[in-house]
Design an enzyme around this catalytic site. Structure first.
Site, PDB file in Angstrom:
ATOM      1  N   ARG B 257       0.851  -1.181   0.000  1.00 53.23           N
ATOM      2  CA  ARG B 257       0.000   0.000   0.000  1.00 53.23           C
ATOM      3  C   ARG B 257       0.890   1.235   0.000  1.00 53.23           C
ATOM      4  NH1 ARG B 257      -2.264   0.876   5.450  1.00 53.23           N
ATOM      5  NH2 ARG B 257      -0.853   2.648   5.408  1.00 53.23           N
ATOM      6  N   HIS B 261      -3.585   4.486   4.684  1.00 51.29           N
ATOM      7  CA  HIS B 261      -4.693   3.518   4.729  1.00 51.29           C
ATOM      8  C   HIS B 261      -5.952   4.098   4.066  1.00 51.29           C
ATOM      9  CE1 HIS B 261      -7.692   0.716   6.089  1.00 51.29           C
ATOM     10  NE2 HIS B 261      -8.321   1.687   6.697  1.00 51.29           N
ATOM     11  N   TYR B 270       3.855   5.267  11.401  1.00 55.25           N
ATOM     12  CA  TYR B 270       4.136   3.874  11.752  1.00 55.25           C
ATOM     13  C   TYR B 270       4.969   3.100  10.724  1.00 55.25           C
ATOM     14  CZ  TYR B 270      -0.131   3.439   8.919  1.00 55.25           C
ATOM     15  OH  TYR B 270      -1.068   3.535   7.928  1.00 55.25           O
TER      16      TYR B 270
HETATM   17  C1  LIG Z   1     -14.941  -5.499  11.230  1.00 51.01           C
HETATM   18  C2  LIG Z   1     -14.125  -4.274  11.052  1.00 51.01           C
HETATM   19  N1  LIG Z   1     -13.232  -3.941  12.002  1.00 51.01           N
HETATM   20  C3  LIG Z   1     -12.500  -2.817  11.883  1.00 51.01           C
HETATM   21  C4  LIG Z   1     -12.649  -2.011  10.801  1.00 51.01           C
HETATM   22  C5  LIG Z   1     -11.820  -0.746  10.675  1.00 51.01           C
HETATM   23  N2  LIG Z   1     -10.861  -0.940   9.602  1.00 51.01           N
HETATM   24  C6  LIG Z   1     -11.130  -0.557   8.351  1.00 51.01           C
HETATM   25  S1  LIG Z   1      -9.989  -1.082   7.282  1.00 51.01           S
HETATM   26  C7  LIG Z   1      -9.061  -1.773   8.499  1.00 51.01           C
HETATM   27  C8  LIG Z   1      -7.789  -2.470   8.149  1.00 51.01           C
HETATM   28  C9  LIG Z   1      -7.991  -3.439   7.042  1.00 51.01           C
HETATM   29  O1  LIG Z   1      -6.797  -4.045   6.723  1.00 51.01           O
HETATM   30  P1  LIG Z   1      -6.687  -5.084   5.562  1.00 51.01           P
HETATM   31  O2  LIG Z   1      -7.719  -6.145   5.716  1.00 51.01           O
HETATM   32  O3  LIG Z   1      -5.291  -5.536   5.489  1.00 51.01           O
HETATM   33  O4  LIG Z   1      -7.095  -4.263   4.256  1.00 51.01           O
HETATM   34  P2  LIG Z   1      -6.431  -2.926   3.684  1.00 51.01           P
HETATM   35  O5  LIG Z   1      -7.143  -1.790   4.348  1.00 51.01           O
HETATM   36  O6  LIG Z   1      -4.990  -2.952   3.979  1.00 51.01           O
HETATM   37  O7  LIG Z   1      -6.734  -2.952   2.244  1.00 51.01           O
HETATM   38  C10 LIG Z   1      -9.667  -1.613   9.725  1.00 51.01           C
HETATM   39  C11 LIG Z   1      -9.126  -2.088  10.995  1.00 51.01           C
HETATM   40  C12 LIG Z   1     -13.590  -2.399   9.824  1.00 51.01           C
HETATM   41  N3  LIG Z   1     -13.810  -1.674   8.734  1.00 51.01           N
HETATM   42  N4  LIG Z   1     -14.304  -3.526   9.977  1.00 51.01           N
END
Ligand SMILES: Cc1ncc(C[n+]2csc(CCOP(=O)(O)OP(=O)(O)O)c2C)c(N)n1
Lengths: 322, 356
Positions: B257, B261, B270
């Site tokens: 990425r 985020h 971080y």
């Molecule tokens: C069930 C849930 N918990 C927490 C969140 C908050 N949140 C949104 S994206 C994210 C991280 C997601 O990481 P990843 O699955 O690696 O996908 P990326 O964002 O890196 O594409 C979090 C913690 C959420 N959207 N849904």
């Protein structure tokens, strides 16, 4: 005395309690190096190390499930769920176990756990980031539910929540995380869970609310000729029934305001309690100003959903003119 | 009763196109020049859309947005392998895949701008809406895939999720159901190394995400997620296998990425700048361009022409997005149920009465 916003006040409460009590640990998604997505746990990792400030894998059921284990084995977990909308994967652990272990084990196992989560709408966020799910938790026996409306209350209530022997759901109204600065004492103090607060005294109408709508309500009544008593519930479970009934006995007119959907929102329970305990004091039907019975809309139309000053004023007028 | 090995497994990593634009001819999928242009152009369109979305957000003209920067090969290589009748169940970082599958950019801007109508997906596009709760959509894809088994159809289903999502129970339940019911589903993990601030190593002790499939009884493979040919090949093969009812597949696309985020995040808190710079050099679009240059498929003139075409398209769609008629108040009540219960009609009338 320093002026702090709610984020800083909660952060201070965590730091002070953790310094005093080594059994307190903080865990959740991004609470460590990132300091939490709202920066509520900022600086904790540095101050208390990785064993007490834990960045967990992305798993809410995991966070709460292991917190129960941590708690029954002598620690005091303060878990963060990143947004109230993502507490649902943990709902099973909260309701099925955290809330019931005391009863199931006849007091042998207790769960002194705090689950903190940013709460409510009004920040123009993505779906599931603006929910008002308090009823689910208030409806579940064994849980306490707290929603502060000021930095001062947030600190005092969080300290009580951490020291409480039972699981406490601590919802932080994210809309006012940084909106209000207030003098917050450095020294530790606590605000009793279960005690509401009269934020403004009045004689004509009792307005009952909590969270970010306390501020909206104060604004709504600012220029009214009626004398409105505003009650900030602060704790939704257990409710401060005596304080509510006292006020209603005095005013005879009630408006209840919350952002959660209307059906079975807190206002339904409060109306029933007033019905049971103060029916004869009532001079008008109770008015409810609430969210609608729909999914909270996305940012472009979310303002239609929230109780605002105008809707509150309309309700006051209605009870006054009855 | 001897102690013996009763089973053992290998975990493969697939990479076809290297950083200098050279390919492994033996592994290269059958792909026409026209298709290579398409892949390149969709990746470029994705980047131009992404760039515009970030700019609009900074100017207060769009809501919180999840950037795809650096992940274009993963997103386009995989969605390009889908047939029109196949189904896609994305998370929130696949705007480019929606574009490829026919959703207009103005619809996406509407969605990211906080207008529900952006997620009304035309009936001829088999795409599920954006799923904000992490990992939950994987189960929906599996269920839909199970339905196609029951109905005896030859459709494949593809779901996207991040590395962080593999920690959620729903992901594991989806993998398990997929295995048990031989669901024609392809799991695409966009392993971009981070779940907000949490690095992949702290998400799981497994060496790869691909190997998680082994425990559920089907194949998993890791591919170079910045290599569009590898992503395309692995996905194409997996979809083919799914349609032939030969089981699900997990594809871990190993990428990075490059952006924050979301627009609400600050990744400098971080992660090290060095690491970011290392990955910037692995740009997936640049890599395909090098290949095209080597094979006389690319010219400055071509690049300018398509860049202008896509920039105009996106600028135009921003105009459409910003001039769309706002939703009426009643709209917020309309989609709660198939027919509106009396209480909602009352609430809608009350809202009208409140006025502006
Ligand atoms: C069930 C849930 N918990 C927490 C969140 C908050 N949140 C949104 S994206 C994210 C991280 C997601 O990481 P990843 O699955 O690696 O996908 P990326 O964002 O890196 O594409 C979090 C913690 C959420 N959207 N849904």
């Amino acid at each position: 005395m320093p002026k702090l916003n709610m984020v800083e006040a909660i952060n201070l409460a965590l730091k002070q309690e953790m310094s005093k009590d080594k059994s307190i640990i903080v865990l959740g998604e991004d609470v460590g190096i990132d300091g939490g997505v709202f920066r509520v746990t900022e600086g904790l990792l540095k101050k208390f190390s990785k064993s007490r400030v834990i960045d967990t894998p992305l798993s809410e059921s995991g966070i709460v499930g292991v917190s129960i284990g941590l708690a029954i084995n002598g620690l005091k977990p303060v878990a963060e769920i990143q947004f109230e909308g993502f507490m649902l994967p943990a709902f099973d652990q909260i309701v099925t176990h955290a809330a019931r272990l005391r009863n199931r084990s006849r007091g042998r196992f207790t769960v002194p756990l705090v689950i903190r989560s940013p709460y409510g709408g009004g920040i123009k966020a993505l779906e599931h980031h603006s929910e008002a799910p308090e009823t689910y938790y208030v409806h579940s026996p064994g849980l306490k539910v707290v929603i502060p409306s000021t930095p001062y209350d947030a600190k005092g209530l969080l300290i009580s929540a951490i020291r409480d022997p039972d699981p406490v759901i601590f919802f932080e109204p994210k809309k006012i995380y940084r909106a209000i600065k207030q003098e917050v004492p450095e020294k530790e103090y606590s605000i009793e869970i279960g005690k509401a607060n009269i934020v403004q005294e009045g004689t004509d109408v009792t307005l009952i609310t909590y969270g970010s709508l306390v501020r909206t309500s104060l604004r709504a009544v600012e220029n009214l000729k009626e004398s409105v008593e505003i009650i900030d519930l602060r704790t939704l479970s257990p409710l401060d029934v005596d304080l509510i009934i006292n006020s209603v006995s005095k005013t005879g007119k009630v408006v209840i305001v919350h952002e959660a959907p209307k059906t079975l929102g807190l206002s339904a329970e409060i109306s029933a309690l007033i019905n049971e305990k103060a029916l004869l004091s009532l001079q008008a039907p109770i008015e409810r100003v609430t969210g609608f019975d729909i999914t909270i809309p996305l940012p472009k139309t979310e303002h239609y959903y929230f109780p605002d000053e105008k809707r509150i004023q309309m309700a006051i007028k209605k009870v006054m003119e009855f | 009763m001897p102690l013996k090995i009763i089973d053992s497994f290998d975990v493969y990593h697939l990479s076809i196109l290297d950083e200098n634009g050279n390919i492994d001819k033996k592994l290269m999928p059958k792909i026409s020049e026209k298709e290579i242009f398409s892949l390149y152009e969709f990746m470029l369109l994705t980047r131009i859309f992404d760039d515009k979305a970030l700019k609009l957000q900074r100017q207060g003209r769009l809501g919180t947005y999840a950037s795809m920067l650096g992940q274009e090969a993963t997103i386009i290589g995989s969605s390009y392998a889908l047939e029109k009748k196949d189904w896609m169940f994305p998370s929130f970082r696949e705007s480019g895949a929606y574009l490829l599958r026919g959703l207009s950019p103005e619809k996406l801007f509407m969605y990211w701008g906080g207008d529900e109508r952006g997620m009304f997906i035309p009936k001829d596009q088999n795409n599920f809406p954006v799923c904000i709760p992490v990992a939950t959509q994987t189960l929906h894809a599996v269920g839909a895939a199970m339905a196609s088994n029951i109905k005896n159809e030859k459709t494949a289903f593809l779901t996207y999720f991040g590395d962080g999502a593999t920690s959620e129970g729903d992901f594991h339940e989806a993998m398990n159901f997929a295995g048990v019911f031989n669901a024609p589903v392809v799991f695409i993990c966009q392993n971009n190394q981070f779940a907000i601030s949490v690095p992949r190593e702290n998400q799981t002790k497994s060496k790869t995400i691909a190997q998680k499939a082994i425990a559920y009884g089907f194949q998993g493979i890791q591919v170079d997620g910045n290599d569009v040919f590898a992503v395309y090949k692995a996905t194409k093969d997996a979809l083919h296998k799914a349609r032939a009812k030969k089981g699900p597949t997990l594809i871990e696309c190993f990428t990075y990425r490059i952006g924050d985020h979301t627009t609400a995040d600050d990744s400098s808190k971080y992660r090290a700048k060095k690491e970011l710079e290392y990955w910037q050099k692995k740009d997936p679009i640049l890599r395909l361009r090098k290949y095209m240059q080597k094979n006389n498929l690319w010219s400055k003139n071509y690049e300018d022409k398509i860049t202008k075409k896509f920039t105009d398209l996106i600028e135009n769609s921003v105009k459409k997005y910003e001039s769309v008629k706002p939703q009426d108040k009643e709209e917020i009540f309309k989609y709660a149920y198939s027919s509106m219960p009396k209480k909602l009609k009352e609430q809608s009338d009350y809202l009208k009465e409140v006025g502006e």
